[in-house]
Design an enzyme around this catalytic site. Structure first.
Site, short mmCIF file in Angstrom:
data_model
loop_
_atom_site.label_atom_id
_atom_site.label_comp_id
_atom_site.label_asym_id
_atom_site.label_seq_id
_atom_site.Cartn_x
_atom_site.Cartn_y
_atom_site.Cartn_z
N GLU A 223 38.39 11.67 22.56
CA GLU A 223 39.08 12.10 21.35
C GLU A 223 38.08 12.36 20.23
OE1 GLU A 223 42.09 9.08 20.57
OE2 GLU A 223 42.38 8.79 22.72
N GLU A 334 48.35 12.01 14.14
CA GLU A 334 48.94 10.72 14.49
C GLU A 334 48.90 9.82 13.26
OE1 GLU A 334 47.01 8.76 17.77
OE2 GLU A 334 47.94 6.84 17.36
#
Ligand SMILES: *[C@@H]1O[C@H](CO)[C@@H](O)[C@H](O)[C@H]1NC(C)=O
Ligand SMILES: *[C@@H]1O[C@H](CO)[C@@H](O)[C@H](O)[C@H]1NC(C)=O
Length: 431
Positions: A223, A334
């Site tokens: 990520e 997120e």
């Protein structure tokens, strides 16, 4: 090596003393004091592990300390499998994108995204800049062991989204994704904002996920993106970050260089350091380009930031599924909602504004691409979108010549105008 042994010994004898002391522990106060001492020693030895001897130290205006550490002394080489590793100084292959990396988002600014610590110096050749971890950073974590790590099961999982599970974990997403092929990398330009965080144990991030496996206990993930995370960094600055795990966030992996794994070769960019400028609502827009790809020869996963900075690589052996290829790519935002009982945090995602406000107001990902089986960057096919609660954070995708595949995403979380205890989670107006 000698220093290492003496640290271990120091901890050991202090522990022995604790045990002796506690044979006569008369009160819980003494026990608590002993626990505090143990924690202090744990924190100290963890800091010694993370903070390597610096050749040069740079004080950033945002309060960060950047240590220039020799490439061969970086935390990666504490990994037992990397003891004899020869650093790869460049990837054997670099995929070319479909779009011009140098094209800026809005007309006016000629300024490119940079890191704040650059105003006070640069790291010499053969060193890498590492954001120094301080005692307070570790103390903000729930434990020394959890410092620098995500809680598990936070991955956005389209399709099988079970609403009960989602509200329990508190993690909320607004993403675009592709699956069903073998992927060897991904790229995007990510609009940079500084979302407001309501509580220090929440965060807001915008990133891409390179995923391998099927969301089991052995999920592999790489990520990268930007994040605002008061608990991790002690402030509300927007920071460049990376993450990796090979077991669904359980025992392996971490943010940035906070564990051994990622091998950095670049002396210009520090993981976890602040980036600027930040986009303004109705004002200048800035974005960062992130590319992660698999070197077809060595199998390592490389990362590039902007058009110039190849940061380093995750060695293939860290992973199981990703040692071969990725099975899913996700891009998006997120946040953590830490409010109990159906209440919702006002922590923002992206710019804090919904997709329908468009350019200059809502945050975007543009020029989204994947690396295919022939190692070419191409527009992704069959892009899906996913969000748990579109009235809190939403996503809208599109396609045009300049921006290729893109999407707007984000939102304000709880609307402050809603009455306390209102059954509406977020906004009343948005559909
Ligand atoms: C590293 O090299 C030494 C000496 O050649 C060898 O004994 C050791 O097993 C190697 N370690 C690893 C992890 O490969
Ligand atoms: C971060 O922002 C929150 C509000 O959004 C504020 O309460 C807090 O003091 C800020 N923290 C720091 C370290 O500036």
């Amino acid at each position: 090596m000698a220093a290492h042994v003496s640290v271990g010994h120091g901890v050991f004898s202090a522990m022995a003393m604790l045990i002796l002391l506690c044979l006569s522990c008369a009160s819980s106060a003494e026990a608590a004091a002993a626990a505090t001492l143990k924690q202090r020693l744990d924190v100290r030895s963890h800091l010694r592990r993370l903070n390597k001897p610096a050749i040069k130290t740079i004080h950033s205006p945002d309060g960060d300390i950047i240590d220039c550490v020799h490439v061969s002394h970086q935390p990666a080489f504490d990994h037992p499998f990397l003891k004899n590793h020869t650093v790869q100084l460049r990837p054997s292959f670099h995929p070319e994108g479909l779009y011009d990396d140098n094209k800026v988002a809005s007309e006016s600014p000629s300024k490119r995204i940079s890191q704040m610590w650059h105003v006070n110096g640069r790291c010499p050749e053969d060193t890498i800049p590492i954001r120094r971890t301080r005692k307070d950073d570790v103390l903000r974590a729930s434990s020394v062991k959890r410092f620098g790590r995500k809680k598990h099961r936070t991955i956005p999982r389209p399709q099988s989204a079970d609403p009960d599970l989602i509200s329990q974990s508190g993690h909320q997403h607004a993403i675009a994704y592709v699956e069903g092929d073998k992927y060897y990398g991904a790229k995007a330009k990510i609009n940079v904002w500084e979302p407001k965080i309501q509580q220090s144990n929440e965060f807001s991030l915008s990133q891409l996920w390179i995923l391998g496996g099927s969301f089991g206990q052995d999920l592999n993930s790489i990520e990268a993106g930007w994040q605002v995370s008061p608990d991790l960094y002690g402030d509300n600055n927007t920071r460049l970050f990376t993450y990796w795990t090979s077991d669904a966030y359980q025992a392996t992996g971490c943010y940035n260089l906070l564990c051994s794994g990622f091998i950095q070769i670049n002396s210009d960019i520090a993981m976890g350091a602040s980036i600027y400028p930040i986009s303004g609502y109705g004002g200048s827009q800035y974005d960062i380009s992130i590319l992660v790809w698999k070197d077809p020869k060595e199998g390592n996963w490389w990362m590039q930031f902007g058009s110039d900075y190849v940061l380093g690589y995750w060695p293939s052996f860290l992973f199981s599924y990703l040692a071969d290829s990725a099975s899913m790519i996700e891009w998006g935002g997120e946040v953590v909602n830490s409010e109990p009982d159906g209440e919702h945090t006002a922590t923002q995602m992206g710019s804090g504004h919904f997709p329908d406000e468009g350019f200059g107001k809502s945050s975007y990902f543009r020029n989204i691409q994947v690396v295919d089986e022939s190692n070419n960057l191409r527009a992704p096919k069959g892009v899906g979108t996913f969000t748990e609660q579109s009235n809190c954070y939403d996503v809208q995708n599109g396609n045009n010549g300049d921006w290729g595949t893109f999407f707007y995403y984000g939102g304000p979380g709880k609307n402050p105008q809603l009455p306390v205890g209102s059954k509406q989670t977020c906004t009343m107006h948005h559909v």
